[in-house]
Design an enzyme around this catalytic site. Sequence first.
Site, PDB file in Angstrom:
ATOM      1  N   THR A 133      29.852  65.903  22.887  1.00 34.92           N
ATOM      2  CA  THR A 133      30.798  65.247  23.990  1.00 34.92           C
ATOM      3  C   THR A 133      30.334  65.345  25.439  1.00 34.92           C
ATOM      4  OG1 THR A 133      32.909  65.816  22.760  1.00 34.92           O
ATOM      5  CG2 THR A 133      32.788  65.640  25.066  1.00 34.92           C
TER       6      THR A 133
ATOM      7  N   GLY B  99      32.600  72.217  19.043  1.00 32.17           N
ATOM      8  CA  GLY B  99      33.315  71.798  20.344  1.00 32.17           C
ATOM      9  C   GLY B  99      34.966  71.525  20.521  1.00 32.17           C
TER      10      GLY B  99
ATOM     11  N   ILE C 141      38.650  67.708  34.889  1.00 36.88           N
ATOM     12  CA  ILE C 141      38.234  66.432  34.289  1.00 36.88           C
ATOM     13  C   ILE C 141      39.127  65.249  35.030  1.00 36.88           C
ATOM     14  CG2 ILE C 141      38.698  64.760  32.335  1.00 36.88           C
ATOM     15  CD1 ILE C 141      38.139  67.193  30.650  1.00 36.88           C
ATOM     16  N   GLY C 142      40.395  65.511  35.211  1.00 43.84           N
ATOM     17  CA  GLY C 142      40.945  64.620  36.088  1.00 43.84           C
ATOM     18  C   GLY C 142      40.834  64.160  37.676  1.00 43.84           C
ATOM     19  N   LEU C 143      40.350  65.206  38.074  1.00 41.70           N
ATOM     20  CA  LEU C 143      40.129  65.203  39.438  1.00 41.70           C
ATOM     21  C   LEU C 143      38.558  64.490  39.754  1.00 41.70           C
ATOM     22  CD1 LEU C 143      41.417  68.497  41.037  1.00 41.70           C
ATOM     23  CD2 LEU C 143      42.518  66.382  41.259  1.00 41.70           C
TER      24      LEU C 143
ATOM     25  N   MET D  92      36.310  76.421  28.529  1.00 43.63           N
ATOM     26  CA  MET D  92      35.496  75.344  27.873  1.00 43.63           C
ATOM     27  C   MET D  92      34.541  74.955  28.659  1.00 43.63           C
ATOM     28  SD  MET D  92      38.616  73.504  25.661  1.00 43.63           S
ATOM     29  CE  MET D  92      39.061  74.408  24.128  1.00 43.63           C
TER      30      MET D  92
ATOM     31  N   HIS E 214      15.999  78.582  56.759  1.00 52.33           N
ATOM     32  CA  HIS E 214      16.584  77.865  57.948  1.00 52.33           C
ATOM     33  C   HIS E 214      15.866  76.540  58.216  1.00 52.33           C
ATOM     34  CE1 HIS E 214      19.217  77.275  61.360  1.00 52.33           C
ATOM     35  NE2 HIS E 214      18.001  77.051  62.094  1.00 52.33           N
TER      36      HIS E 214
END
Length: 469
Positions: free
Chosen positions: A42, A145, A187-189, A322, A448
Amino acid sequence: MADTYDLVVIGSGPGGYVCAIKAAQLGLKVACVEKRKTYGGTCLNVGCIPSKALLYASEAFAEAGHSFAEMGIEVEPKLNLAKMMSHKDKTVKANVDGIAYLFKKNKITGIIGTGRIKAAGAVEVTKDDGSTETLSTKAICIATGSEVAGIPGVELSFDAATIVSSDEAIALPKVPERMVVVGGGVIGLELGSVWARLGAKVTVVEFLDKILGPMDQEISTAFQKLLVKQGLEFKLGAKVTGVEKSDAGAKVTFEPVKGGEAETVEADVVLVATGRRPHTDGLGLDEAGVRRDERGRVEIDGHFKTSVDGIYAIGDVVKGAMLAHKAEDEGVALAEILAGQAGHVNYEAIPSVVYTAPEVASVGRTEEELKKAGVEYSVGKFPFMANGRARAMLKTDGFVKVLADKKTDRVLGVHILGADAGDMIAEAALLMEFGGASEDLARTSHAHPTLSEAVREAAFAAFAKPIHI
């Protein structure tokens, strides 16, 4: 039966292919069975890799339309979605081809087909043409998975166009005018922000009263405010009771978890992103005597062994987060164990990243977890607004937060909301892997100007005081 393998891995996602490669490097004879046409699982095919390609491309598109002008770059970006999707597909192909190359390089037998455990030491592979082959092996690794979880109690009719999962949300043919995302997790965001940046009006419906469930509350709250500024709308504490097609596309019905009137939102596309569940059905586990828990996860001991000798499991099919890199770590550890070495995974130092803009990254404990455990701790924070490099890049949103044991100063958790957080969190993970203190981090020289100086400053704040605020 053909020649006996030392190890047969079922599944070629990050856990499976890494386990196979490491085992082969350690001298084992290895085969890896994959049901897709290409390796990578996946993650490489429809998850991590393609979504990151779209996240990067859509962020560049948004920057060109907003912040470029402030830096003296005057352009009028035009979206070519087909070309953006082509970029994604090329990225996927390069990665999956790379796994095939690594299999060949390490003399791993790659087999395309669906694997099923007949018994300890035997894996039956069913090819696309219906023919079968049985592999004889000393050890079996289950690395199959996870799959889309759906919505508890809600019947869904995925159609790849209107009501979609993350698999289809990375390949929409056009930008929807309105998108409803069910689930305020990673995943949604991530995918919601992709389509929002490309022009969709995105509404996120989440069952919990916060986004990013287990994330540190302060980080979660600040992050949500930034997403609202970017145009995303949130319906929190909302239980989805129905998702169905409508004349306008689809509609989502939800009601307040704490009681109240139901509400319905119309959308062109509904993305169901309510998490994933272990893919353990159809593998012959019950027949082979491999025990699973109430969530369908394969039960393992501290060395990844299942209830059956010679059968092991790693990644999304077992307990724990996961995450692709967690699966990879387990794959390496299992390969080392099978080769007679001492493989081990430190689950306290596995980072988590949300690849939005800005990114969110964390490793270790949250404040809420420390309070619940009764641990006394110190907090050090530093805003990117006070970081010179962030100002130069016009990426001043967010902050770094370091949590350290009040008595020993050992770092217990680090949380970053800001640009490149996903890369910077590696420093914190390394520190925690070696049991380092906030003072160790603060007294380590940082180049820096860099964004990572904000991490150092937060460490200073945890045991003393920051320099630049």
